[in-house]
Design an enzyme around this catalytic site. Structure first.
Site, PDB file in Angstrom:
ATOM      1  N   LEU A 129       0.844  -1.196   0.000  1.00 21.95           N
ATOM      2  CA  LEU A 129       0.000   0.000   0.000  1.00 21.95           C
ATOM      3  C   LEU A 129       0.873   1.236   0.000  1.00 21.95           C
ATOM      4  O   LEU A 129       1.709   1.436   0.887  1.00 21.95           O
ATOM      5  CB  LEU A 129      -0.908   0.005   1.236  1.00 21.95           C
ATOM      6  CG  LEU A 129      -1.874  -1.178   1.383  1.00 21.95           C
ATOM      7  CD1 LEU A 129      -2.697  -1.026   2.658  1.00 21.95           C
ATOM      8  CD2 LEU A 129      -2.787  -1.309   0.171  1.00 21.95           C
ATOM      9  N   ASP A 130       0.682   2.074  -1.021  1.00 22.92           N
ATOM     10  CA  ASP A 130       1.352   3.375  -1.094  1.00 22.92           C
ATOM     11  C   ASP A 130       0.457   4.382  -0.390  1.00 22.92           C
ATOM     12  O   ASP A 130      -0.685   4.611  -0.810  1.00 22.92           O
ATOM     13  CB  ASP A 130       1.573   3.780  -2.551  1.00 22.92           C
ATOM     14  CG  ASP A 130       2.449   2.784  -3.300  1.00 22.92           C
ATOM     15  OD1 ASP A 130       3.365   2.217  -2.669  1.00 22.92           O
ATOM     16  OD2 ASP A 130       2.230   2.586  -4.507  1.00 22.92           O
ATOM     17  N   VAL A 131       0.982   4.987   0.662  1.00 24.03           N
ATOM     18  CA  VAL A 131       0.150   5.743   1.601  1.00 24.03           C
ATOM     19  C   VAL A 131       0.612   7.188   1.683  1.00 24.03           C
ATOM     20  O   VAL A 131       1.814   7.466   1.766  1.00 24.03           O
ATOM     21  CB  VAL A 131       0.208   5.086   2.999  1.00 24.03           C
ATOM     22  CG1 VAL A 131      -0.604   5.887   4.003  1.00 24.03           C
ATOM     23  CG2 VAL A 131      -0.304   3.654   2.925  1.00 24.03           C
ATOM     24  N   PHE A 142      -2.987   5.459  -2.116  1.00 27.37           N
ATOM     25  CA  PHE A 142      -2.951   5.942  -3.498  1.00 27.37           C
ATOM     26  C   PHE A 142      -2.407   4.840  -4.400  1.00 27.37           C
ATOM     27  O   PHE A 142      -1.681   3.945  -3.953  1.00 27.37           O
ATOM     28  CB  PHE A 142      -2.056   7.182  -3.620  1.00 27.37           C
ATOM     29  CG  PHE A 142      -2.730   8.468  -3.202  1.00 27.37           C
ATOM     30  CD1 PHE A 142      -3.036   9.451  -4.130  1.00 27.37           C
ATOM     31  CD2 PHE A 142      -3.055   8.700  -1.874  1.00 27.37           C
ATOM     32  CE1 PHE A 142      -3.650  10.629  -3.745  1.00 27.37           C
ATOM     33  CE2 PHE A 142      -3.673   9.871  -1.479  1.00 27.37           C
ATOM     34  CZ  PHE A 142      -3.969  10.843  -2.427  1.00 27.37           C
TER      35      PHE A 142
END
Length: 257
Positions: A129-131, A142
């Site tokens: 997860l790109d946060v 995102f």
């Protein structure tokens, strides 16, 4: 025996090794095959590879490049980028890569986590997860190199991913990417308290002290870095590095289970 892991992360674009700052302005820094060879000699714990173009351009994984990397690698490999189906994932595993990291595909279809876990085993299914921090507090996931908002709270999705059979979570801080000024400890704390899965964090490492801070706080955790293992000095000369055996032993010995 579970233990903390120190993991270099390689970003691939147009078959080259690049580095970014807050997911922007990719800078070419060399040939990924050469980087793999150097990390072999340094006996790293694991290597994570992300193709940052595959998803944004709707491309399949570059199987030829991945085969070359896998053939050269003497360390466990995790790959993310472009895979959307069980068949694509199995093609990647067939090259000798042990783990697949999935992001936008499982955000759109969470059941893909279960399908893959049942086919290849949970230990090989990694959710990344790109946060990014929200303006008025909290965090949001995102996709597409940090350009597409999802409205998803990472604290909620990691619990869902765990329940669906994921074997590991990678949390990548967009705000800290390439900044080399330390990890977002608040984000790590919030994710760690939500899940019991193995957790790897990425984004912000600028020193061994930054890595040590995470391990001291959370013990058995994966600490990944990209710029820190590729750049040297204030002018960011390209020099691939990794903690020496002695430094790593000192850093990790206290936290072994």
């Amino acid at each position: 025996m579970l233990r903390p892991r120190i993991i270099p992360a390689l970003l691939i674009q147009d078959k080259g090794l690049v580095k970014t700052v807050q997911f922007s302005n990719p800078k070419y820094v060399g040939d990924p095959i050469n980087a793999v060879k150097i990390f072999n000699e340094k006996e790293v714990d694991e290597l994570v590879i992300f193709d940052i173009d595959a998803t944004t351009k709707g491309l399949e994984p570059d199987y030829n490049l991945l085969e070359r990397i896998a053939n050269q690698s003497r360390m466990p490999l995790c790959y993310g980028g472009g895979a959307k189906t069980v068949e694509q994932a199995q093609n990647i595993f067939g090259l000798g890569i042990e783990k697949i990291a999935l992001s936008s595909a499982v955000l759109q279809n969470p059941n893909l986590i279960t399908e893959l876990a049942e086919r290849v085993g949970s230990q090989s299914v990694i959710v990344v997860l790109d946060v990014k921090k929200k303006l008025f507090g909290g965090y949001e996931v995102f996709t597409h190199n940090g350009k597409k908002s999802t409205g998803i709270d990472p604290k909620d999705f990691v619990v869902q991913a765990q329940n669906l059979g994921a074997g590991e979570i990678i949390i990548n801080s967009i705000n800290q990417d390439g900044m080399m000024n330390g990890f977002d400890m608040n984000l790590i704390d919030k994710i760690r308290e939500k899940i019991s899965l193995p957790l790897t964090v990425l984004g912000g490492a600028g020193s061994l002290e930054d890595i040590e801070k995470v391990i001291k706080r959370h013990g058995i955790i994966g600490v990944a870095a990209d710029s820190f293992f590729v750049f040297k000095g204030i002018y960011k000369a390209v020099l691939i590095s990794y903690p020496s055996k002695l430094a790593k032993k000192i850093l990790l010995n206290e936290y072994r289970n």
